[in-house]
Design a protein around this motif. Structure first.
Motif, PDB file in Angstrom:
ATOM      1  N   SER A  50       0.851  -1.187   0.000  1.00  0.00           N
ATOM      2  CA  SER A  50       0.000   0.000   0.000  1.00  0.00           C
ATOM      3  C   SER A  50       0.885   1.234   0.000  1.00  0.00           C
ATOM      4  CB  SER A  50      -0.915   0.001   1.225  1.00  0.00           C
ATOM      5  OG  SER A  50      -0.157   0.192   2.387  1.00  0.00           O
ATOM      6  N   ALA A  51       0.310   2.354  -0.421  1.00  0.00           N
ATOM      7  CA  ALA A  51       1.045   3.609  -0.362  1.00  0.00           C
ATOM      8  C   ALA A  51       1.288   3.956   1.097  1.00  0.00           C
ATOM      9  CB  ALA A  51       0.245   4.709  -1.037  1.00  0.00           C
ATOM     10  N   VAL A  52       2.487   4.439   1.384  1.00  0.00           N
ATOM     11  CA  VAL A  52       2.760   4.860   2.752  1.00  0.00           C
ATOM     12  C   VAL A  52       1.805   6.000   3.060  1.00  0.00           C
ATOM     13  CG1 VAL A  52       4.481   5.836   4.294  1.00  0.00           C
ATOM     14  CG2 VAL A  52       5.145   4.118   2.639  1.00  0.00           C
ATOM     15  N   GLY A  53       1.284   5.993   4.201  1.00  0.00           N
ATOM     16  CA  GLY A  53       0.281   6.966   4.628  1.00  0.00           C
ATOM     17  C   GLY A  53      -0.691   6.256   5.539  1.00  0.00           C
ATOM     18  N   THR A  54      -1.248   5.190   5.061  1.00  0.00           N
ATOM     19  CA  THR A  54      -2.134   4.362   5.880  1.00  0.00           C
ATOM     20  C   THR A  54      -1.769   2.899   5.676  1.00  0.00           C
ATOM     21  OG1 THR A  54      -3.793   4.238   4.127  1.00  0.00           O
ATOM     22  CG2 THR A  54      -4.083   5.976   5.753  1.00  0.00           C
ATOM     23  N   ILE A  55      -1.903   2.148   6.718  1.00  0.00           N
ATOM     24  CA  ILE A  55      -1.673   0.707   6.634  1.00  0.00           C
ATOM     25  C   ILE A  55      -2.919   0.062   6.039  1.00  0.00           C
ATOM     26  CG2 ILE A  55      -1.352  -1.410   7.994  1.00  0.00           C
ATOM     27  CD1 ILE A  55       1.143   0.326   7.867  1.00  0.00           C
ATOM     28  N   ASP A 116       6.559  -5.168   5.320  1.00  0.00           N
ATOM     29  CA  ASP A 116       6.390  -5.190   3.866  1.00  0.00           C
ATOM     30  C   ASP A 116       5.730  -3.909   3.376  1.00  0.00           C
ATOM     31  OD1 ASP A 116       7.547  -7.685   3.619  1.00  0.00           O
ATOM     32  OD2 ASP A 116       5.639  -8.767   3.475  1.00  0.00           O
ATOM     33  N   GLN A 117       4.822  -3.356   4.148  1.00  0.00           N
ATOM     34  CA  GLN A 117       4.139  -2.116   3.755  1.00  0.00           C
ATOM     35  C   GLN A 117       4.907  -0.870   4.162  1.00  0.00           C
ATOM     36  OE1 GLN A 117      -0.140  -1.655   4.248  1.00  0.00           O
ATOM     37  NE2 GLN A 117      -0.237  -3.800   4.904  1.00  0.00           N
ATOM     38  N   LEU A 118       5.552  -0.908   5.302  1.00  0.00           N
ATOM     39  CA  LEU A 118       6.179   0.300   5.838  1.00  0.00           C
ATOM     40  C   LEU A 118       7.495   0.669   5.167  1.00  0.00           C
ATOM     41  CD1 LEU A 118       5.408  -0.228   9.603  1.00  0.00           C
ATOM     42  CD2 LEU A 118       4.440   1.518   8.092  1.00  0.00           C
ATOM     43  N   SER A 119       8.267  -0.312   4.768  1.00  0.00           N
ATOM     44  CA  SER A 119       9.545  -0.088   4.108  1.00  0.00           C
ATOM     45  C   SER A 119      10.393   0.928   4.886  1.00  0.00           C
ATOM     46  CB  SER A 119       9.309   0.341   2.669  1.00  0.00           C
ATOM     47  OG  SER A 119      10.521   0.401   1.975  1.00  0.00           O
ATOM     48  N   ALA A 144      -0.074   7.199   8.960  1.00  0.00           N
ATOM     49  CA  ALA A 144      -1.177   7.542   9.863  1.00  0.00           C
ATOM     50  C   ALA A 144      -1.197   6.623  11.079  1.00  0.00           C
ATOM     51  CB  ALA A 144      -2.512   7.448   9.123  1.00  0.00           C
ATOM     52  N   ALA A 145      -1.489   7.188  12.221  1.00  0.00           N
ATOM     53  CA  ALA A 145      -1.653   6.394  13.439  1.00  0.00           C
ATOM     54  C   ALA A 145      -2.865   5.483  13.250  1.00  0.00           C
ATOM     55  CB  ALA A 145      -1.863   7.299  14.638  1.00  0.00           C
ATOM     56  N   SER A 146      -2.736   4.250  13.708  1.00  0.00           N
ATOM     57  CA  SER A 146      -3.853   3.316  13.630  1.00  0.00           C
ATOM     58  C   SER A 146      -3.596   2.151  14.580  1.00  0.00           C
ATOM     59  CB  SER A 146      -4.062   2.803  12.198  1.00  0.00           C
ATOM     60  OG  SER A 146      -2.918   2.111  11.732  1.00  0.00           O
ATOM     61  N   ILE A 164      -2.046  -4.434  17.830  1.00  0.00           N
ATOM     62  CA  ILE A 164      -0.960  -3.691  17.183  1.00  0.00           C
ATOM     63  C   ILE A 164      -1.339  -2.215  17.166  1.00  0.00           C
ATOM     64  CG2 ILE A 164       0.348  -3.341  15.048  1.00  0.00           C
ATOM     65  CD1 ILE A 164      -0.387  -6.260  14.319  1.00  0.00           C
ATOM     66  N   GLU A 165      -0.354  -1.373  17.462  1.00  0.00           N
ATOM     67  CA  GLU A 165      -0.557   0.073  17.405  1.00  0.00           C
ATOM     68  C   GLU A 165       0.537   0.688  16.544  1.00  0.00           C
ATOM     69  OE1 GLU A 165      -0.699   3.968  20.362  1.00  0.00           O
ATOM     70  OE2 GLU A 165      -0.584   1.964  21.225  1.00  0.00           O
ATOM     71  N   ILE A 166       0.135   1.503  15.574  1.00  0.00           N
ATOM     72  CA  ILE A 166       1.077   2.232  14.731  1.00  0.00           C
ATOM     73  C   ILE A 166       1.213   3.636  15.314  1.00  0.00           C
ATOM     74  CG2 ILE A 166       1.583   3.121  12.410  1.00  0.00           C
ATOM     75  CD1 ILE A 166       1.520   0.050  12.530  1.00  0.00           C
ATOM     76  N   LYS A 167       2.461   4.015  15.654  1.00  0.00           N
ATOM     77  CA  LYS A 167       2.734   5.343  16.220  1.00  0.00           C
ATOM     78  C   LYS A 167       3.692   6.092  15.294  1.00  0.00           C
ATOM     79  CE  LYS A 167       2.175   5.010  21.176  1.00  0.00           C
ATOM     80  NZ  LYS A 167       2.857   5.255  22.445  1.00  0.00           N
TER      81      LYS A 167
END
Length: 183
Positions: A50-55, A116-119, A144-146, A164-167
């Motif tokens: 996915s495009a970086v920005g949102t998981i 794989d998505q975050l790179s 984005a935080a999620s 899981i928390e994305i910060k």
């Protein structure tokens, strides 16, 4: 006792870190229709990411159904030395230690899918060992935080849920045993 637990956690961290693969799949325009090649040329997002920005949590989802942790057949006995050591080290009861120890050892399953998505947006990660265990992924501010409840699918912890928390706080630090970040 604590040395054995720290050693065991260091091994689990190594497993988690060796699962990191930041290499992106490349798209070969010669193997595509002209329309697909044009789309690939216009996109900076590698195939399958996915495009970086949102998981894109649908790419992370295991498809597994959550198990009941109260009736779960854990790979560690409730009174085993590993469980008792973990409970003492993280100041939790044995049932929480049994649950968290199992999940933490299987956490690489979810971590590798996220990487794989975050790179290059990935900066670090940590596992919060408490009554409410979770995997925290620190990223650059462009993500984005999620949060997401990942259901493990590997037989070792099949059906157990890893929150899981994305910060997006760009936090990096000295990584200690078990993926904890020293601030």
């Amino acid at each position: 006792m604590a040395k054995r637990l720290i050693s065991m956690m260091a091994i689990a961290s190594i497993w988690a870190l060796t699962g990191c693969n930041n290499a992106a799949d490349s798209v070969d325009a010669t193997d595509q229709t002209p329309e697909a090649a044009a789309t690939a040329a216009d996109s900076s997002t590698p195939k399958g990411e996915s495009a970086v920005g949102t998981i894109d949590w649908s790419l992370v989802d295991s498809g597994e159904k959550p198990a009941d942790p109260t009736n779960y057949q854990y790979p560690f006995a409730l009174d085993s030395q590993n469980v008792r050591d973990y409970a003492e080290y993280f100041d939790v009861d044995n049932a929480t230690a049994q649950h968290n120890l199992t999940i933490s050892m299987a956490s690489n399953e979810a971590l590798s899918k996220l990487l794989d998505q975050l790179s290059d947006s990935y900066t670090s990660h940590e596992i919060i060992d408490s009554k409410n265990m979770k995997l925290v992924i620190h990223t650059t501010p462009d993500v984005a935080a999620s949060s997401y409840d990942y259901v493990l699918s590997d037989d070792f912890a099949k059906g157990l849920v890893l929150p899981i928390e994305i910060k997006p706080d760009s936090k990096k630090g000295e990584v200690k045993a078990h993926g904890e970040v020293q601030e």
